[in-house]
Design a protein around this motif. Sequence first.
Motif, short mmCIF file in Angstrom:
data_model
loop_
_atom_site.label_atom_id
_atom_site.label_comp_id
_atom_site.label_asym_id
_atom_site.label_seq_id
_atom_site.Cartn_x
_atom_site.Cartn_y
_atom_site.Cartn_z
N ASN A 33 72.89 16.72 23.33
CA ASN A 33 73.16 15.85 22.19
C ASN A 33 71.84 15.67 21.43
OD1 ASN A 33 74.21 14.01 20.39
ND2 ASN A 33 74.27 12.32 21.86
N PRO A 34 71.32 16.74 20.82
CA PRO A 34 70.01 16.65 20.19
C PRO A 34 70.00 15.69 19.01
CG PRO A 34 71.08 18.69 19.57
CD PRO A 34 71.94 18.04 20.62
N PHE A 35 68.99 14.85 18.99
CA PHE A 35 68.79 13.89 17.91
C PHE A 35 69.99 12.98 17.69
CE2 PHE A 35 66.27 17.73 16.77
CZ PHE A 35 65.01 17.18 16.98
N GLY A 36 70.89 12.89 18.68
CA GLY A 36 72.06 12.03 18.57
C GLY A 36 73.10 12.51 17.58
N VAL A 37 73.08 13.80 17.23
CA VAL A 37 74.01 14.32 16.23
C VAL A 37 75.37 14.68 16.82
CG1 VAL A 37 72.18 15.19 14.74
CG2 VAL A 37 73.21 16.71 16.43
N GLY A 38 75.52 14.67 18.12
CA GLY A 38 76.77 15.05 18.76
C GLY A 38 76.55 16.22 19.69
N GLN A 39 77.60 16.56 20.41
CA GLN A 39 77.50 17.62 21.40
C GLN A 39 77.25 18.97 20.74
OE1 GLN A 39 77.52 17.02 24.79
NE2 GLN A 39 77.43 14.92 24.08
N THR A 40 76.29 19.72 21.29
CA THR A 40 75.96 21.04 20.77
C THR A 40 75.78 22.02 21.91
OG1 THR A 40 73.57 20.69 20.82
CG2 THR A 40 74.71 20.05 18.79
N VAL A 41 75.88 23.29 21.57
CA VAL A 41 75.59 24.38 22.50
C VAL A 41 74.65 25.33 21.78
CG1 VAL A 41 76.53 26.32 23.80
CG2 VAL A 41 77.85 24.22 23.59
N THR A 42 73.56 25.70 22.45
CA THR A 42 72.66 26.70 21.91
C THR A 42 72.50 27.80 22.96
OG1 THR A 42 70.67 25.57 22.75
CG2 THR A 42 71.38 25.04 20.51
N SER A 43 72.14 28.98 22.51
CA SER A 43 72.00 30.09 23.45
C SER A 43 70.60 30.66 23.38
CB SER A 43 73.03 31.19 23.14
OG SER A 43 72.76 31.75 21.87
N GLY A 44 70.24 31.32 24.45
CA GLY A 44 68.95 31.98 24.54
C GLY A 44 68.90 32.80 25.80
N ILE A 45 67.69 33.11 26.22
CA ILE A 45 67.49 33.85 27.45
C ILE A 45 66.51 33.11 28.35
CG2 ILE A 45 67.96 36.11 26.40
CD1 ILE A 45 64.84 36.54 26.50
N VAL A 46 66.50 33.49 29.61
CA VAL A 46 65.45 33.02 30.51
C VAL A 46 64.21 33.80 30.09
CG1 VAL A 46 64.62 32.99 32.89
CG2 VAL A 46 67.04 32.53 32.41
N SER A 47 63.21 33.10 29.57
CA SER A 47 62.02 33.79 29.08
C SER A 47 60.90 33.82 30.13
CB SER A 47 61.52 33.18 27.78
OG SER A 47 61.39 31.79 27.87
N ALA A 48 61.01 32.99 31.16
CA ALA A 48 60.04 33.02 32.27
C ALA A 48 60.60 32.18 33.40
CB ALA A 48 58.68 32.48 31.84
N LYS A 49 60.10 32.44 34.59
CA LYS A 49 60.48 31.67 35.77
C LYS A 49 59.20 31.16 36.43
CE LYS A 49 62.93 33.95 38.63
NZ LYS A 49 63.61 34.90 39.49
N GLN A 50 59.37 30.22 37.32
CA GLN A 50 58.28 29.67 38.12
C GLN A 50 57.17 29.06 37.26
OE1 GLN A 50 57.37 33.08 40.57
NE2 GLN A 50 58.78 32.38 42.14
N ARG A 51 57.57 28.42 36.18
CA ARG A 51 56.62 27.67 35.36
C ARG A 51 56.36 26.32 36.02
NH1 ARG A 51 54.29 31.50 32.55
NH2 ARG A 51 55.45 32.21 30.75
N GLN A 52 55.32 25.65 35.58
CA GLN A 52 55.01 24.32 36.08
C GLN A 52 54.89 23.38 34.90
OE1 GLN A 52 51.97 24.17 39.08
NE2 GLN A 52 51.27 22.18 38.42
N ILE A 53 55.58 22.23 34.98
CA ILE A 53 55.50 21.23 33.92
C ILE A 53 55.10 19.89 34.54
CG2 ILE A 53 57.16 22.34 32.39
CD1 ILE A 53 59.32 20.41 33.40
N GLN A 54 54.70 18.98 33.70
CA GLN A 54 54.31 17.66 34.18
C GLN A 54 55.41 16.65 33.85
OE1 GLN A 54 50.52 16.34 32.77
NE2 GLN A 54 50.34 14.77 34.33
N ALA A 55 55.86 15.94 34.88
CA ALA A 55 56.88 14.91 34.70
C ALA A 55 56.25 13.70 34.01
CB ALA A 55 57.45 14.50 36.06
N PRO A 56 57.08 12.83 33.42
CA PRO A 56 56.54 11.64 32.76
C PRO A 56 55.68 10.76 33.69
CG PRO A 56 58.82 11.95 32.14
CD PRO A 56 58.52 12.96 33.22
N ASN A 57 55.93 10.80 35.00
CA ASN A 57 55.13 10.00 35.93
C ASN A 57 53.82 10.68 36.31
OD1 ASN A 57 55.92 12.00 37.69
ND2 ASN A 57 57.04 10.64 39.07
N GLY A 58 53.55 11.85 35.74
CA GLY A 58 52.30 12.55 35.98
C GLY A 58 52.35 13.60 37.08
N PHE A 59 53.40 13.62 37.86
CA PHE A 59 53.51 14.61 38.92
C PHE A 59 53.95 15.95 38.35
CE2 PHE A 59 53.62 10.80 41.49
CZ PHE A 59 52.84 11.17 42.58
#
Length: 169
Positions: A33-59
């Motif tokens: 529900n991007p930007f609160g505009v309603g339900q949406t579906v977007t398509s793409g591909i898996v562009s990479a695996k085993q990435r690392q991101i930082q959670a809001p709590n810093g972990f």
Amino acid sequence: VLRIDVSDEELPALTLGDSDGLEVGDLVLAIGNPFGVGQTVTSGIVSAKQRQIQAPNGFSISDVIQTDAAVNPGNSGGPLLDSAGRVIGINSQIASTSGANDGVAFAVPIATAQDVVTQLLDNGSVERAYLGLTGGDVNPDLAQALELEADTGAIIEQVGKCRLKVRRD
């Protein structure tokens, strides 16, 4: 963890897929529900695996799925589906300079989510090891660039701040 006492007919659910079997280039669909505009579906591909991101709590969250499917604010928590409509991830974050989709989005693999749910049901909490370090994998290109002796292994990228509490009885 939320329990809802209704029959399967009253509350249909999506089927969970196999995030461990994903390959770079696999087709994915992001629901939200991007930007609160309603339900949406977007398509793409898996562009990479085993990435690392930082959670809001810093972990750090490891082994995250990267996709080029448009994921914007409001898509977080929505499912990332494989081409058969099975849930293989939970849309989580974007890497963006504008605050909107710049083509790089991340989803927590469903295998990770299943592990978290199991821990919550069994223990009432999730336990994670924490060393205060972030790191990555050494590959031949990185080893060559850094003039390392080995071309496989792990590398420490950052050492976090930590506080030590001393208790005297």
